[in-house]
Design an enzyme around this catalytic site. Structure first.
Site, PDB file in Angstrom:
ATOM      1  N   HIS A 142      31.247   7.885   8.746  1.00 43.16           N
ATOM      2  CA  HIS A 142      30.839   9.231   8.769  1.00 43.16           C
ATOM      3  C   HIS A 142      32.385   9.553   8.442  1.00 43.16           C
ATOM      4  O   HIS A 142      33.601   9.392   8.881  1.00 43.16           O
ATOM      5  CB  HIS A 142      30.292   9.734   9.792  1.00 43.16           C
ATOM      6  CG  HIS A 142      29.160   9.826   9.549  1.00 43.16           C
ATOM      7  ND1 HIS A 142      28.200  10.637  10.566  1.00 43.16           N
ATOM      8  CD2 HIS A 142      28.238   8.542   9.585  1.00 43.16           C
ATOM      9  CE1 HIS A 142      26.459   9.507  10.456  1.00 43.16           C
ATOM     10  NE2 HIS A 142      27.107   8.916   9.861  1.00 43.16           N
ATOM     11  N   GLU A 184      33.892  12.427   9.269  1.00 43.74           N
ATOM     12  CA  GLU A 184      34.336  13.102  10.667  1.00 43.74           C
ATOM     13  C   GLU A 184      35.322  12.063  11.236  1.00 43.74           C
ATOM     14  O   GLU A 184      36.296  12.036  11.314  1.00 43.74           O
ATOM     15  CB  GLU A 184      34.301  13.985  11.256  1.00 43.74           C
ATOM     16  CG  GLU A 184      33.494  14.902  10.407  1.00 43.74           C
ATOM     17  CD  GLU A 184      31.401  14.692   9.720  1.00 43.74           C
ATOM     18  OE1 GLU A 184      31.013  15.697  10.883  1.00 43.74           O
ATOM     19  OE2 GLU A 184      31.440  13.277   9.543  1.00 43.74           O
ATOM     20  N   CYS A 221      27.589  15.699  12.968  1.00 41.40           N
ATOM     21  CA  CYS A 221      25.948  15.016  13.409  1.00 41.40           C
ATOM     22  C   CYS A 221      26.189  14.676  14.880  1.00 41.40           C
ATOM     23  O   CYS A 221      27.831  14.899  15.407  1.00 41.40           O
ATOM     24  CB  CYS A 221      25.942  13.224  13.552  1.00 41.40           C
ATOM     25  SG  CYS A 221      27.109  12.219  13.422  1.00 41.40           S
ATOM     26  N   CYS A 269      29.732  12.269  15.800  1.00 45.95           N
ATOM     27  CA  CYS A 269      31.181  13.406  15.866  1.00 45.95           C
ATOM     28  C   CYS A 269      31.280  14.176  15.725  1.00 45.95           C
ATOM     29  O   CYS A 269      32.203  14.352  16.741  1.00 45.95           O
ATOM     30  CB  CYS A 269      30.901  13.578  13.236  1.00 45.95           C
ATOM     31  SG  CYS A 269      30.421  12.213  12.248  1.00 45.95           S
TER      32      CYS A 269
END
Length: 154
Positions: free
Chosen positions: A55, A57, A85, A88
């Site tokens: 992801h 992040e 999410c 993260c």
């Protein structure tokens, strides 16, 4: 005059657009250190890297740790186009990031909106957060991407 939150979110939106062009869910992230400037810049690469943890992040956190030479990012601010999410949000908390700014909230799966991870009393570190910076641009990037996917399926 543009404030720093908007400036860095604009950069995150460009990262999200790059993700969309690569067929990835369009989320972009920028990590900023007060002395070193931008120390992480990433977008989702789950499909490209065949890695569920890729992801924006997490990738920006990894870059920032390498740039600073420490896993503690306790002076950084993370800018991300969509609310992190749970995975993260956990990474943000464990890397000691003090502030996260995001564009569009995720009331269905958000690490803060749904699970309250960023300021959970069960965790050692709490994270200040600001939602809604460039919200419409961030939302439109996501909506356009998923609209395109649905169109391609018909």
């Amino acid at each position: 005059m543009m404030d720093f939150d908007t400036l860095y979110m604009r950069m995150a939106v460009r990262e999200a657009q790059a993700a969309a062009e690569e067929g990835e869910v369009p989320v972009g992230a920028i990590m900023v250190h007060p002395e070193h400037g931008i120390v992480g810049k990433a977008h989702n690469q789950v499909e490209k890297l065949k890695d569920a943890t890729a992801h924006a992040e997490v990738l920006a956190i990894t870059q920032a740790c390498e740039a600073i030479g420490d896993w503690r990012l306790d002076q950084c601010t993370l800018y991300v186009t969509k609310e992190p999410c749970p995975m993260c949000a956990g990474a943000i908390t464990f890397s000691r990031i003090p502030r996260v700014v995001w564009g569009v909230s995720d009331p269905a799966r958000g690490g803060q909106s749904v699970f309250g991870i960023l300021n959970s009393p069960s965790l050692v570190h709490r994270v200040d957060h600001l939602a809604g910076v460039m919200e419409e641009e961030c939302r439109e990037t996501l909506v356009a991407f998923f609209r395109g996917l649905r169109k391609d399926r018909t």
